[in-house]
Each structure stands twice: as C-alpha cells, then as structure tokens.
Design an enzyme around this catalytic site. Structure first.
Site, PDB file in Angstrom:
ATOM      1  N   GLU A 294      -4.366  -3.057  11.032  1.00 37.05           N
ATOM      2  CA  GLU A 294      -5.668  -2.581  10.577  1.00 37.05           C
ATOM      3  C   GLU A 294      -6.403  -3.726   9.879  1.00 37.05           C
ATOM      4  O   GLU A 294      -5.938  -4.223   8.849  1.00 37.05           O
ATOM      5  CB  GLU A 294      -5.456  -1.433   9.585  1.00 37.05           C
ATOM      6  CG  GLU A 294      -6.751  -0.840   9.067  1.00 37.05           C
ATOM      7  CD  GLU A 294      -6.511   0.256   8.030  1.00 37.05           C
ATOM      8  OE1 GLU A 294      -5.395   0.321   7.484  1.00 37.05           O
ATOM      9  OE2 GLU A 294      -7.441   1.030   7.764  1.00 37.05           O
TER      10      GLU A 294
ATOM     11  N   GLU B 130      -3.203  10.260   2.800  1.00 32.53           N
ATOM     12  CA  GLU B 130      -4.235   9.749   3.701  1.00 32.53           C
ATOM     13  C   GLU B 130      -4.053   8.247   3.679  1.00 32.53           C
ATOM     14  O   GLU B 130      -4.360   7.599   2.695  1.00 32.53           O
ATOM     15  CB  GLU B 130      -5.621  10.167   3.211  1.00 32.53           C
ATOM     16  CG  GLU B 130      -6.678  10.065   4.274  1.00 32.53           C
ATOM     17  CD  GLU B 130      -7.376   8.730   4.249  1.00 32.53           C
ATOM     18  OE1 GLU B 130      -6.877   7.838   4.966  1.00 32.53           O
ATOM     19  OE2 GLU B 130      -8.363   8.573   3.558  1.00 32.53           O
ATOM     20  N   LEU B 131      -3.520   7.718   4.761  1.00 30.75           N
ATOM     21  CA  LEU B 131      -3.127   6.306   4.783  1.00 30.75           C
ATOM     22  C   LEU B 131      -4.062   5.514   5.700  1.00 30.75           C
ATOM     23  O   LEU B 131      -5.205   5.885   5.894  1.00 30.75           O
ATOM     24  CB  LEU B 131      -1.656   6.212   5.198  1.00 30.75           C
ATOM     25  CG  LEU B 131      -0.715   7.023   4.280  1.00 30.75           C
ATOM     26  CD1 LEU B 131       0.696   7.041   4.840  1.00 30.75           C
ATOM     27  CD2 LEU B 131      -0.722   6.499   2.867  1.00 30.75           C
TER      28      LEU B 131
ATOM     29  N   CYS C  40     -11.062   3.471   5.934  1.00 25.47           N
ATOM     30  CA  CYS C  40      -9.898   3.880   6.727  1.00 25.47           C
ATOM     31  C   CYS C  40     -10.299   4.357   8.122  1.00 25.47           C
ATOM     32  O   CYS C  40      -9.502   4.307   9.043  1.00 25.47           O
ATOM     33  CB  CYS C  40      -9.136   4.991   6.012  1.00 25.47           C
ATOM     34  SG  CYS C  40      -8.632   4.517   4.351  1.00 25.47           S
TER      35      CYS C  40
END
Lengths: 277, 235
Positions: B138, B7-8, B41
């Site tokens: 991001e 899960e990046l 995230c």
C-alpha cells in the site's frame, strides 16, 4: 495572507500568529480533568516547525482513565437513548460552530488542504449525528416459541471501549469510534495519533462542553482521552482490561498490539501489513 | 476474550471498463487520488484499464495530475498539501524508484518538491508491471499506478491478487459488468461510477487482511453491543 510554496521549493509562506493560536494546548482528559504530561513534539509537515507537545499518558493516568470510564459506563449505559442522543447531538452542534478553528489546527498538524479539513470535520459531525439518531433504534426482538415460553433478544452496550485512531483523519476517525460507542451506550478510552492529536482533543472538548458527563456523575467520565503511545506496555496493558477495541491503526502500532496479545489474551489476531506508515 | 473492530490498510483497485469516457473518468480519478495526498485507506491506487481506452485514459490522467497545485494547505489555492510525515516521503521515493527500475513510465510528478516541508506531487506511473513493489505494498501516498488489461476478467483477477480487500472502484455503464464486479471483487466496499467509499449510514470495513467488523450503518452500532437472549417460561 499565506503564500504558496513554489515548485522550486522556495518557502514563501508566512504563518500568522492568529493561525498558530488555533493550535490547541494538548492535554489528556482523564477523570473529568485535563492533565499535563511530558511527551513528544508535534511537527507541522508544511514547514517542519514544532506546533506543540503531545503528552504521553503514564500508567497512573491510564488506570485513572479506565476507572473513570468504568464508572461512566455504569451511568451512561443506564441513561435513556433519547437523553444520550440529546447530549451527543449537542456536542455535534458545538463542533459545527467550531469548524474553522478545528480545520486550521488539522491542516497545521496533518497538512491536508484547509477545504478538505473543513469537509472532514463536517463529515465527522454527520457520522456522529447518524449514530446518535440510530442509537434510539437499537432494537431487540421477540422470537415465537412454545406456548408459555417467550424468548426476548436484547442488544446491550458491550462495556468500556478502547479506541485507537490514525494520523490521516485526525477528527473523523475518532468521530467514528466515539459516535458509535457513546450512541450504543458504551464509554470509551480514546488514544489518538501522537502525530495528529488536535482533532481528538477538540472532539473531546466538545463532549465535555456538551455535558458529558452530566452533573450527576462528577467523579466519572464517559470519555477518557489518553494520548499514550501504544508501544508502551503500560498503555497496552490498560487497554487490555476493556471490552471492545475499535482500531484503525497502521503496522507500527499493530506490532505493539501483537506483543500485548501474546502476553495476555490471545483471543484474536491482528493482521496488519509489514510496512510502517 | 475481547471482540475487536479493525479497519486496517487497503490497496484499492479501480477497474475502468471500455464503455466509459476515458478523459472525464481520468480527470475524476486524478482528483480522487490527490485527496489527502493519497494518505487514505481507501485511496484509489491500482488502475486497471481496458485495452481500448488505456492510452487515452493514461494521457488524460497525467495531464490532469500535472495541474494539481501542491503547497501549504492553509493557502486555499493549493489542492494538495505536504505528506503528513517524513516516512511517507521516503516511501514514495523508494516505490517510484523501484517501479521505474522495473519498467514503469513516470508521466507526472515522481520527485520531491523542494527540501523543506514534506512535499511530493501527484505522481502517475504508467505501464506498471505486476512485480513492482507498489502494486503489492500500500503506497499510502500520492501514487497512481496504471496497468493495461485485456478484459474485465483479468481486471478482477488482478484486483483480487493482493492480501487486502477494503475498497474498490469501477467505472462502467453496463449492468452486466456491474453484476460481475459485485460478485467477483473481494472487498468490503465497492463503489461504481464514483469515488466515495463510505458514508455515515453505510457499513464500512474490510475483508482479508484489511480487517474485520464494521464502522457506520446499523452494523457499526451493533459492533458495540452484545446480544442476550432472555428465555421466559410464563405459564
């Protein structure tokens, strides 16, 4: 009572001794014992003070953790799903009773407002509960075939899991990994963020207190906690011996993993971004 | 060979269609963006707003953002704490400066608060051009990027223009829009008319560079198992 920081930057907050006492001693849980080790300071982002020291696992700690987790897997994977759920749900019950202490520690090390810390812990508890209950329903199936031939599809726990969790959700991210792995019958070696390790320490403590492992396996752990640096080749090398990697890391950690991957297996690729978070 | 769940990072788009109430949606958006100071995230980040409601939405968003109190998280009156580390502070300053230089307007926040503790306010950037670094990297911090789009097709195209695909959000009352969004947005988790990207019982994870495997739900548990077929000749 704490005071707010003003928009002009004047720090008016007085941290009470009671709140500081909520920050736990940071240790490694390896082979059924809490171990001390040298490490790095944990910083409170609200005032840049030092909260404690996070221990770095040595290669020996990791070897011990892996050996214990392998022994733990042999026992835990053969424990009935109902019994597994009972132990896991007991750990959740304990954490629900410790929400306030855990929330204060989380806000101290990560910075988020205390209300969000409480919610994160409760959410982590809900995640583990759901997994524990679902762990009783990991069904296989029977496939119809020629007369006299029966195909049974089994779903078996994969083995020892290595998990790496990030600094933004110190408890609910470890909860995802620990809840899933234990509920499926796996054992797990957890490496939490160096910057926000308290949530994982408290989570592991709850599982220890809940009887994981039960008395029958004094020498084994099902949870070995290593606050190690993944950039340390020793840490990564040990993780390479386990069967499944649950990850939720940022690029700096992923880079370390890529180095390991190139040297050992090359079975899969990380595709992390290029910026360090 | 080791199976892996990853899960990046993400860079969540939010598509605001012109059939919604821009003021209430902007308020909800600002609060969602402030959660964990945007260090999530699945934090809503790129707001693609249809032309007809853009101005109202942008004004209401900035107004709400300015009311979000920032300070030590142990004080229950504070809605946003410090950033978790010094690196995030530097990243916010860099991304804001870059966006401003490329023509974005800062309508709330934008500068570090004080010089002790890592405080940075909820920051709203309006009219952010596509080539601003923050639109592709991001931010992982309290930056909301607002961009005006002609229609839902342009919004979906821009939503999909980054290598990430973790969470996306959309606000609309149109079933037709929902169908196009569900078909067209490249993510693992799409939430419509709310900002909750994952729950215990649903599979959570990404596509493209946001990772693979799922956590949560039955899929999450299955990721910790192996499948074995036992074939048995009984006769």
């Amino acid at each position: 009572m704490p005071k707010r920081i003003r928009r002009d930057g004047q720090l008016q907050f007085d941290r009470s001794a009671q709140e500081m006492a909520n920050y736990p001693d940071l240790k490694l849980y390896v082979a059924a014992e809490w171990r001390q080790a040298a490490g790095q300071p944990v910083i409170n982002p609200a005032d840049e003070s030092v909260l404690g020291t996070v221990p770095h696992a040595t290669r020996a700690d990791l070897d011990d953790a892996l050996a214990a987790a392998e022994q733990g897997f042999r026992v835990w994977s053969r424990t009935s799903p109902a019994k597994r759920a009972e132990v896991i749900l007991e750990a959740v019950r304990l954490m629900r009773g410790r929400v306030e202490d855990m929330a204060i520690a989380m806000t101290l090390e990560q910075g988020k407002p205390i209300a969000q810390s409480r919610l994160e812990i409760l959410r982590g508890c809900e995640i583990i509960e759901w997994d524990a209950q679902e762990g009783r329903r990991i069904y296989g199936r029977i496939i119809p075939s020629e007369p006299g031939m029966r195909h049974s599809v089994l779903r078996q726990p994969i083995g020892v899991v290595a998990a790496f969790s990030p600094w933004n959700f110190p408890m609910s991210s470890p909860a995802r990994k620990v809840g899933g792995a234990l509920s499926a019958g796996c054992s797990i070696v957890l490496k939490a963020s160096e910057e926000t390790p308290a949530g994982a320490v408290q989570l592991v403590q709850a599982f220890v207190d809940a009887g994981l492992p039960p008395g029958g396996v004094e020498s084994g752990v099902r949870q070995a906690f290593g606050n190690l640096r993944v950039s340390d080749p020793a840490a990564v090398g040990a993780a390479g011996d386990v069967h499944r990697v649950g990850s939720r890391w940022k690029a700096s950690v992923g880079d370390g993993w890529r180095a390991h991957e190139a040297g050992h297996h090359g079975a899969w690729r990380t595709r992390t971004g290029d910026h360090v978070q | 060979m080791k199976p892996v769940i990853m899960e990046l990072g993400g860079h969540a788009p939010v598509i605001m269609c012109n059939d919604i109430d821009p003021v209430s949606s902007a308020g909800t958006s600002a609060v969602a963006k402030s959660r964990n100071a945007g260090q999530v995230c699945v934090s809503p980040t790129r707001f693609f707003v249809e032309d007809a409601i853009y101005t109202q939405f942008a004004e209401a968003f900035a107004q709400k953002a300015r009311t979000i109190t920032v300070g030590n998280g142990l004080d229950p009156d504070n809605q946003m704490g410090p950033l978790a580390n010094e690196r995030r502070l530097a990243a916010m300053e860099t991304l804001v400066a870059d966006a401003k230089a490329k023509g974005a307007r800062v309508t709330a926040g934008g500068e570090r608060i004080g010089n002790h503790g890592y405080y940075f306010p909820l920051t709203v950037l309006a009219d952010v051009p596509d080539d601003a670094r923050a639109m592709r990297e991001e931010p992982f911090g309290p930056l909301a990027l607002l961009s005006r789009v002609r229609n839902i097709d342009e919004a979906i195209e821009k939503a999909n223009s980054v290598p990430y695909g973790l969470a996306a959000y959309a606000f609309t009352n149109s079933a037709r829009n929902v169908d196009r969004l569900a078909e067209g947005v490249e993510v693992g988790n799409l939430s419509i008319n709310h900002f909750v990207a994952s729950s215990a019982e649903t599979p959570f994870g990404g596509v493209k560079d946001s990772g693979f495997g799922r956590e949560g739900g039955t899929e999450g548990l299955q990721c910790y198992t192996v499948v074995k077929n036992v074939s048995h000749l009984t006769a």
